[in-house]
Design a protein around this motif. Sequence first.
Motif, PDB file in Angstrom:
ATOM      1  N   ALA A 104      14.631   9.576 -16.343  1.00  0.00           N
ATOM      2  CA  ALA A 104      15.903   8.906 -16.080  1.00  0.00           C
ATOM      3  C   ALA A 104      16.673   8.640 -17.360  1.00  0.00           C
ATOM      4  O   ALA A 104      17.901   8.683 -17.376  1.00  0.00           O
ATOM      5  N   ILE A 105      15.953   8.356 -18.481  1.00  0.00           N
ATOM      6  CA  ILE A 105      16.704   8.057 -19.696  1.00  0.00           C
ATOM      7  C   ILE A 105      16.889   9.286 -20.564  1.00  0.00           C
ATOM      8  O   ILE A 105      17.356   9.201 -21.681  1.00  0.00           O
ATOM      9  N   GLY A 106      16.492  10.451 -20.066  1.00  0.00           N
ATOM     10  CA  GLY A 106      16.795  11.662 -20.819  1.00  0.00           C
ATOM     11  C   GLY A 106      15.718  12.087 -21.786  1.00  0.00           C
ATOM     12  O   GLY A 106      15.908  12.980 -22.598  1.00  0.00           O
ATOM     13  N   TRP A 107      14.539  11.458 -21.729  1.00  0.00           N
ATOM     14  CA  TRP A 107      13.453  11.847 -22.629  1.00  0.00           C
ATOM     15  C   TRP A 107      12.507  12.840 -21.961  1.00  0.00           C
ATOM     16  O   TRP A 107      11.530  13.256 -22.563  1.00  0.00           O
ATOM     17  N   GLY A 108      12.810  13.187 -20.685  1.00  0.00           N
ATOM     18  CA  GLY A 108      11.869  14.021 -19.951  1.00  0.00           C
ATOM     19  C   GLY A 108      11.680  15.388 -20.570  1.00  0.00           C
ATOM     20  O   GLY A 108      10.609  15.971 -20.540  1.00  0.00           O
ATOM     21  N   ASN A 109      12.769  15.911 -21.183  1.00  0.00           N
ATOM     22  CA  ASN A 109      12.680  17.258 -21.732  1.00  0.00           C
ATOM     23  C   ASN A 109      12.359  17.289 -23.199  1.00  0.00           C
ATOM     24  O   ASN A 109      12.400  18.341 -23.815  1.00  0.00           O
ATOM     25  N   LYS A 110      12.081  16.144 -23.780  1.00  0.00           N
ATOM     26  CA  LYS A 110      11.834  16.153 -25.225  1.00  0.00           C
ATOM     27  C   LYS A 110      10.449  16.680 -25.524  1.00  0.00           C
ATOM     28  O   LYS A 110       9.502  16.430 -24.783  1.00  0.00           O
ATOM     29  N   THR A 111      10.351  17.375 -26.645  1.00  0.00           N
ATOM     30  CA  THR A 111       9.026  17.807 -27.089  1.00  0.00           C
ATOM     31  C   THR A 111       8.447  16.719 -27.985  1.00  0.00           C
ATOM     32  O   THR A 111       9.162  15.826 -28.435  1.00  0.00           O
TER      33      THR A 111
END
Lengths: 248, 267
Positions: B171-178
Motif C-alpha cells: 500500500a505504501i509503495g515498498w512492495g516492489n522495492k529490492t
Amino acid sequence: MAAPLELTCWGGGWGLPSVHSESLVVMAYAKFSGAPLKVNVIDNTWRGSRGDVPILTTEDNIVSQPAKILNFLRKQKYNADYELSAKQGADTLAYIALIEEKLLPAVLHTFWVESDNYFTVTKPWFASRIPFPLSLILPGRMSKGALNRILLTRGEPPLYHLREVEAQIYRDAKECLNLLSNRLGTSQFFFGDTPSTLDAYVFGFLAPLYKVRFPKVQLQKHLKQLSNLCRFCDDILNSYFRLSLGDG
Amino acid sequence: MSLVAEAFVSQIAAAEPWPENATLYQQLKGEQILLSDNAASLAVQAFLQMCNLPIKVVCRANAEYMSPSGKVPFIHVGNQVVSELGPIVQFVKAKGHSLSDGLDEVQKAEMKAYMELVNNMLLTAELYLQWCDETTVGEITHARYGSPYPWPLNHILAYQKQWEVKRKMKAIGWGNKTLDQVLEDVDQCCQALSQRLGTQPYFFNKQPTELDALVFGHLYTILTTQLTNDELSEKVKNYSNLLAFCRRIEQHYFEDRGKGSSSIRSS
C-alpha cells in the motif's frame, strides 16, 4: 542532455497546472530547477499510459514515482538543491517524511474517500479524462487504493474501521499544517530565497487542497487560516506557472 | 480513541503522580522479540530513563495481543495502559514530565519531522527486512515469531503476520522495492540523521529529547542484533557520530543504572 524530457501527468483545473499532488510536485521541481519539460496531459483518448502517473519519458528511460523522477533530474544536472547545506538537505528528507505520514492520509481522504467530495468532484473530474469504459473502473480503483492505504497505515488491527481513524488523521493533518506554517514563518521559501525540493513537495500537497472546490472542506478551512502557507502557494503559482496556464 | 475519551484520560493521568510499580510489557527477549519491536521497546525505555521515571520491564509472549493498539511496547501505569512511543510521550507529558518543553516552535516542528523520518524509513526498512526478505524470514523471523506457541499455531500466526506486513508494504509503495533499494534508503536516512546530529552530543544540543530516544532505540538494536548478514548494521557503522551517539546514551542512561545489556562492538 538535449534529449527531450516528457512528463505524462494528470491535467489542471481551478487555477492549478495539475490537481494530482504527485504530478504537481514534479512539475514544480522542474520549474524550480529549470528543467525543460514537455507536459503531456492525460486526456480521454487511448494515447499514453495511465498507471503509476506521473511518468517521465526520455529517449532511453522511463521513470515513475516522484522521488525517482527528482533523482533522475538531479543526475541530469537539474538540481534545485545545490545551494542547500548538508543539514538543510537532511531537514528536507525529514519534512517530506512528515508530510507523507501526517498530511497525505487526510489529503487522500478529502479527495478520494469522503463520499460527498468523491462523488461530486473527484470522480467526475477523473472520469472525464479517462476513456470509456476505463472511466467506469479506474476512479473506483484509485478510491479503493486510497482507502486501503489510509487503513493499513493508520488503522489498528484487527478492526480496520474508517471512523476510528478519521478523527485522528484530520487531527494529525492540522498539526502538520501548523508545523509547516511555523517552519515557513515569514520567509518566501523554506530555505531562503530560492525554492528547493521541499518547496516543491509542500506546494504539490498543499496547492490542490487549497484551490479545489469541495463540498466538505474542514481541512481546507484550516489551511486557509494559515495565511503564510496560502501566500506561499499563490506566490509559486504566480511566479512559475502563470505563463503556462495561458497555454492550457 | 475519540477526542473526548482522550481528553478524559489526560485529566485522569494528570491527577496522579508516577507510581513506583509502573511496568513495560514486551515480547520474550531471548527467543521471540523481533528487530522492529525490540527497537520500539528500547526507544520507550530510553525515553523513560531520560525522564528519570522508574519502569520495570516484563516479558510476555502475548504482549502484542495485550496491547490496546496491537503494537508493542505498552506501559501499565496505575490503572491505565498506553502503547507506542507517541501516546506514551503525551501521557508522560500529562503527568508533568517533558523533555521537549525547552524547544521553540521551529525546533519542535523539526523534532517531529525527524521522528517521522525515522518511522517512515528506518522502521519500514526493518519491517521489510524481517518480513519481506525471504532469507531472513525463513531463517530468523518465522522461527522467532511463533516460538512460544505449539504447532500449528506458530506457523499460522507467522504467516498471518507476514501477509499483513506485505499488504502494508504494497500500500505504501515498498512492495516492489529490492533489498538493495531498501538498504540505500536506510543509508540515506542515516546520512540525514548524521548530518543533523553533527558534532553535538544530542540532536538538540545539550539535552536529550524523545527524538534521541527513538533514534537510539533503532540504531542500537540494528547494531546489536544478529541477522543473516551484516549489511544493515554496516550502513549504520559508516557514520561515526551516530556510533558515538549510541555509545553515549548507552553509557549514560543504561550502564550507569546497572542495566548493562550487550554493548556495542566496535569493529
